[in-house]
Design an enzyme around this catalytic site. Sequence first.
Site, mmCIF file in Angstrom:
data_model
loop_
_atom_site.group_PDB
_atom_site.id
_atom_site.type_symbol
_atom_site.label_atom_id
_atom_site.label_comp_id
_atom_site.label_asym_id
_atom_site.label_seq_id
_atom_site.Cartn_x
_atom_site.Cartn_y
_atom_site.Cartn_z
ATOM 1 N N ASP A 62 0.888 -1.159 0.000
ATOM 2 C CA ASP A 62 0.000 0.000 0.000
ATOM 3 C C ASP A 62 0.927 1.210 0.000
ATOM 4 O O ASP A 62 1.703 1.419 0.948
ATOM 5 C CB ASP A 62 -0.880 -0.011 1.263
ATOM 6 C CG ASP A 62 -1.813 1.194 1.325
ATOM 7 O OD1 ASP A 62 -1.517 2.222 0.671
ATOM 8 O OD2 ASP A 62 -2.821 1.110 2.040
ATOM 9 N N TYR A 155 -8.205 15.223 -7.454
ATOM 10 C CA TYR A 155 -7.369 14.415 -8.361
ATOM 11 C C TYR A 155 -6.414 15.338 -9.116
ATOM 12 O O TYR A 155 -5.218 15.064 -9.202
ATOM 13 C CB TYR A 155 -8.258 13.628 -9.329
ATOM 14 C CG TYR A 155 -7.494 12.694 -10.255
ATOM 15 C CD1 TYR A 155 -6.990 11.479 -9.796
ATOM 16 C CD2 TYR A 155 -7.262 13.037 -11.590
ATOM 17 C CE1 TYR A 155 -6.289 10.627 -10.643
ATOM 18 C CE2 TYR A 155 -6.565 12.193 -12.441
ATOM 19 C CZ TYR A 155 -6.083 10.986 -11.960
ATOM 20 O OH TYR A 155 -5.378 10.139 -12.797
ATOM 21 N N LYS A 159 -2.279 15.248 -8.828
ATOM 22 C CA LYS A 159 -1.419 15.006 -9.991
ATOM 23 C C LYS A 159 -0.529 16.222 -10.277
ATOM 24 O O LYS A 159 0.582 16.083 -10.792
ATOM 25 C CB LYS A 159 -2.270 14.641 -11.209
ATOM 26 C CG LYS A 159 -2.949 13.269 -11.063
ATOM 27 C CD LYS A 159 -1.931 12.159 -10.874
ATOM 28 C CE LYS A 159 -2.537 10.777 -10.924
ATOM 29 N NZ LYS A 159 -1.523 9.712 -10.752
ATOM 30 N N ILE A 188 -6.849 6.812 -21.084
ATOM 31 C CA ILE A 188 -6.266 5.517 -21.452
ATOM 32 C C ILE A 188 -7.262 4.407 -21.084
ATOM 33 O O ILE A 188 -7.917 4.474 -20.031
ATOM 34 C CB ILE A 188 -4.927 5.282 -20.699
ATOM 35 C CG1 ILE A 188 -3.961 6.482 -20.860
ATOM 36 C CG2 ILE A 188 -4.261 3.982 -21.166
ATOM 37 C CD1 ILE A 188 -3.486 6.793 -22.257
HETATM 38 P P1 NAD Z 1 -5.843 1.166 -12.649
HETATM 39 O O1 NAD Z 1 -6.886 1.469 -11.638
HETATM 40 O O2 NAD Z 1 -6.136 0.216 -13.726
HETATM 41 O O3 NAD Z 1 -4.481 0.749 -11.948
HETATM 42 C C1 NAD Z 1 -4.015 1.420 -10.815
HETATM 43 C C2 NAD Z 1 -3.335 0.415 -9.918
HETATM 44 O O4 NAD Z 1 -2.904 1.109 -8.729
HETATM 45 C C3 NAD Z 1 -4.277 -0.713 -9.479
HETATM 46 O O5 NAD Z 1 -3.661 -1.970 -9.672
HETATM 47 C C4 NAD Z 1 -4.523 -0.399 -8.030
HETATM 48 O O6 NAD Z 1 -4.789 -1.533 -7.226
HETATM 49 C C5 NAD Z 1 -3.216 0.269 -7.639
HETATM 50 N N1 NAD Z 1 -3.363 1.041 -6.393
HETATM 51 C C6 NAD Z 1 -4.374 1.868 -6.053
HETATM 52 N N2 NAD Z 1 -4.190 2.322 -4.813
HETATM 53 C C7 NAD Z 1 -3.043 1.759 -4.346
HETATM 54 C C8 NAD Z 1 -2.327 1.828 -3.132
HETATM 55 N N3 NAD Z 1 -2.768 2.569 -2.092
HETATM 56 N N4 NAD Z 1 -1.169 1.136 -3.023
HETATM 57 C C9 NAD Z 1 -0.734 0.368 -4.041
HETATM 58 N N5 NAD Z 1 -1.372 0.232 -5.209
HETATM 59 C C10 NAD Z 1 -2.520 0.930 -5.358
HETATM 60 O O7 NAD Z 1 -5.471 2.597 -13.284
HETATM 61 P P2 NAD Z 1 -4.494 3.010 -14.485
HETATM 62 O O8 NAD Z 1 -5.319 3.744 -15.446
HETATM 63 O O9 NAD Z 1 -3.626 1.896 -14.923
HETATM 64 O O10 NAD Z 1 -3.640 4.113 -13.697
HETATM 65 C C11 NAD Z 1 -2.242 4.073 -13.521
HETATM 66 C C12 NAD Z 1 -1.786 5.486 -13.192
HETATM 67 O O11 NAD Z 1 -2.047 6.341 -14.311
HETATM 68 C C13 NAD Z 1 -2.520 6.128 -12.011
HETATM 69 O O12 NAD Z 1 -1.620 6.892 -11.255
HETATM 70 C C14 NAD Z 1 -3.533 7.029 -12.690
HETATM 71 O O13 NAD Z 1 -3.932 8.089 -11.855
HETATM 72 C C15 NAD Z 1 -2.755 7.480 -13.887
HETATM 73 N N6 NAD Z 1 -3.554 7.966 -15.017
HETATM 74 C C16 NAD Z 1 -4.527 7.185 -15.585
HETATM 75 C C17 NAD Z 1 -5.195 7.671 -16.693
HETATM 76 C C18 NAD Z 1 -6.263 6.856 -17.407
HETATM 77 O O14 NAD Z 1 -6.971 7.413 -18.258
HETATM 78 N N7 NAD Z 1 -6.395 5.579 -17.154
HETATM 79 C C19 NAD Z 1 -4.905 8.941 -17.199
HETATM 80 C C20 NAD Z 1 -3.919 9.692 -16.591
HETATM 81 C C21 NAD Z 1 -3.243 9.192 -15.517
#
Ligand code: NAD
Length: 250
Positions: A62, A155, A159, A188
């Site tokens: 975590d 959020y 970021k 994404i």
């Molecule tokens: P996702 O939810 O598919 O994956 C995020 C992962 O982080 C998950 O496996 C989750 O269990 C893990 N996580 C969450 N809280 C946690 C904690 N306290 N400790 C450890 N692990 C934890 O999301 P994603 O889209 O793959 O996102 C990856 C990163 O990209 C994130 O930081 C997200 O904010 C960022 N992001 C995503 C998008 C998008 O459109 N998907 C766009 C911009 C940025």
Amino acid sequence: MRLEGKVAIISGGARGMGAAEAKLFAREGAKVIICDVLEDEGRQTEAEINEVGGDAVFVKLDVTSQDEWENAVNTAIERFGKLDILVNNAGIIVQSTIEDMTVELWDKVMDVNAKGVFLGTKTAIPHMKEAGGGSIVNISSISGIVGQDYVNAGYNASKGAVRIFTKAAAVQYAKENIRVNSIHPGPIATPMTAEGRADPERVALTLDRTPLGRYGEPEEVANAVLFLASDEASYVTGSEIVVDGGYTAQ
Ligand code: NAD
């Protein structure tokens, strides 16, 4: 191979972009420590990498826990002898207007998205110094660059914190040969956006602002992370790469 002999920790590596990064890194020769709160998905990703000849180990983490970060980094050192790369990828998104946002919700999103990056960086740096350098890649977002009327402002704030923390860390540890950069994905196709992608109105709103007119794939972000993690980016630090289909260009 572009990461031959490197040891990498990826937070939030169980699924989504983190899992794509873990698989790509392993294909490029890195030993990968996949860290996440999701144990089943994490072990599944670990198995998928090892089944095709990669070298991955899952560690429950975590990112808000300093003790669990110590455990993750120690696993890298004990298992593979060093730490070269940290990808601070774990993150959460929440939905709420500013008026309706509770203090608890604000703290939660800041804890995971901002404090998590600080703790990972803090824990990794002493080992990178010992190794003579390293690369830290922080996953921010387009939400760390521009405000959006349909995104939770907490959020955006979290970021934005990742973006400027990255630059401060880059400046402060350049002399130690530790490079620190941020990636700013646009929309994404990952589990994080699954709910939004199932809502035609939300899809229209998102894609209307995305010149390439589609959601990106996790692998398209992973390619940029790979570049920053690798020695190909040896003169790149404190920088930000947008992988956003043109979202922030207009
Ligand atoms: P996702 O939810 O598919 O994956 C995020 C992962 O982080 C998950 O496996 C989750 O269990 C893990 N996580 C969450 N809280 C946690 C904690 N306290 N400790 C450890 N692990 C934890 O999301 P994603 O889209 O793959 O996102 C990856 C990163 O990209 C994130 O930081 C997200 O904010 C960022 N992001 C995503 C998008 C998008 O459109 N998907 C766009 C911009 C940025």
